[in-house]
Scaffold this motif. Structure first.
Motif, short mmCIF file in Angstrom:
data_model
loop_
_atom_site.label_atom_id
_atom_site.label_comp_id
_atom_site.label_asym_id
_atom_site.label_seq_id
_atom_site.Cartn_x
_atom_site.Cartn_y
_atom_site.Cartn_z
N ASN A 20 0.85 -1.19 0.00
CA ASN A 20 0.00 0.00 0.00
C ASN A 20 0.88 1.23 0.00
O ASN A 20 1.95 1.24 0.61
N LEU A 21 0.41 2.27 -0.64
CA LEU A 21 1.15 3.52 -0.76
C LEU A 21 0.45 4.62 0.02
O LEU A 21 -0.77 4.77 -0.07
N TYR A 22 1.25 5.40 0.76
CA TYR A 22 0.73 6.51 1.56
C TYR A 22 1.52 7.77 1.21
O TYR A 22 2.68 7.69 0.82
N TRP A 23 0.88 8.93 1.36
CA TRP A 23 1.55 10.20 1.17
C TRP A 23 1.39 11.05 2.42
O TRP A 23 0.44 10.88 3.19
N MET A 24 2.34 11.98 2.61
CA MET A 24 2.33 12.82 3.81
C MET A 24 1.54 14.09 3.54
O MET A 24 1.86 14.87 2.65
N ARG A 25 0.49 14.28 4.33
CA ARG A 25 -0.33 15.50 4.21
C ARG A 25 0.37 16.67 4.91
O ARG A 25 1.32 16.47 5.66
N ALA A 26 -0.13 17.86 4.68
CA ALA A 26 0.45 19.06 5.30
C ALA A 26 0.36 19.01 6.83
O ALA A 26 1.17 19.62 7.52
N ASN A 27 -0.61 18.26 7.36
CA ASN A 27 -0.73 18.14 8.82
C ASN A 27 0.20 17.06 9.39
O ASN A 27 0.09 16.69 10.55
N LEU A 28 1.12 16.54 8.54
CA LEU A 28 2.12 15.54 8.90
C LEU A 28 1.53 14.17 9.25
O LEU A 28 2.12 13.40 9.98
N GLU B 140 -4.85 7.53 -3.15
CA GLU B 140 -5.98 7.11 -3.99
C GLU B 140 -5.73 7.56 -5.42
O GLU B 140 -5.06 8.55 -5.63
N PRO B 141 -6.24 6.92 -6.39
CA PRO B 141 -7.20 5.84 -6.42
C PRO B 141 -6.56 4.46 -6.50
O PRO B 141 -7.22 3.46 -6.39
N PHE B 142 -5.23 4.36 -6.69
CA PHE B 142 -4.59 3.05 -6.85
C PHE B 142 -3.52 2.85 -5.79
O PHE B 142 -2.34 2.94 -6.07
N ILE C 138 3.94 4.52 -9.66
CA ILE C 138 2.91 5.48 -9.25
C ILE C 138 3.56 6.71 -8.64
O ILE C 138 3.17 7.85 -8.91
N ILE C 139 4.59 6.51 -7.80
CA ILE C 139 5.30 7.64 -7.20
C ILE C 139 5.98 8.45 -8.29
O ILE C 139 5.92 9.68 -8.28
N LYS C 140 6.64 7.79 -9.22
CA LYS C 140 7.32 8.49 -10.32
C LYS C 140 6.35 9.35 -11.12
O LYS C 140 6.64 10.49 -11.47
N GLU C 141 5.19 8.79 -11.41
CA GLU C 141 4.18 9.51 -12.19
C GLU C 141 3.65 10.71 -11.41
O GLU C 141 3.41 11.77 -11.98
N HIS D 255 -1.09 13.29 -9.01
CA HIS D 255 -1.84 14.29 -8.21
C HIS D 255 -0.92 15.26 -7.45
O HIS D 255 -1.41 16.04 -6.63
N GLY D 256 0.37 15.20 -7.70
CA GLY D 256 1.31 16.11 -7.04
C GLY D 256 1.45 15.88 -5.56
O GLY D 256 1.73 16.83 -4.81
N CYS D 257 1.31 14.66 -5.10
CA CYS D 257 1.39 14.36 -3.68
C CYS D 257 2.82 14.12 -3.19
O CYS D 257 3.11 14.30 -2.02
#
Length: 114
Positions: A75-83, A89-91, A103-106, A109-111
């Motif tokens: 599973n892939l997670y990204w760090m939000r501004a609230n840390l 999502e969606p994959f 997915i990270i390379k692509e 959504h600029g995450c």
């Protein structure tokens, strides 16, 4: 002869991180990319001097990849501004780490890279 086990996941991550790192060592002093990989979690981070103490480096995490053995998927997670980590999502999941890296390379959504 020593028997060495090669961890294909560590090798995959290492190759990806090396592709992101600046070639110039002077630039690496100002910004670099690193990772940690323990058990079932990979954390990708940017390495920069601290703004208030430039001689100290800080790790700014931007992606987390977690392997769930029971489901045999990453599973892939990204760090939000609230840390806080949020499921990407969606994959967000895959049975192959290399697909998660794509997915990270692509970064559709600029995450990860803004």
């Amino acid at each position: 002869m020593k028997n060495t086990l090669i961890d294909i996941n560590d090798s995959t991550i290492k190759k990806y991180i090396e592709s992101l790192r600046p070639e110039d060592l002077e630039i690496r002093e100002k910004v670099d990319i690193g990772y940690s990989y323990e058990k079932n979690i990979v954390i990708l981070f940017e390495i920069r001097p601290k703004w208030d103490t430039p001689k100290k480096k800080e790790h700014i995490e931007f992606a987390k990849i977690r392997y769930y053995k029971s489901r045999k998927e990453w599973n892939l997670y990204w760090m939000r501004a609230n840390l806080k980590w949020e499921l990407y999502e969606p994959f967000p999941l895959s049975t192959h780490l290399s697909k998660i890296i794509e997915i990270i390379k692509e970064d559709k959504h600029g995450c990860f890279y803004g």
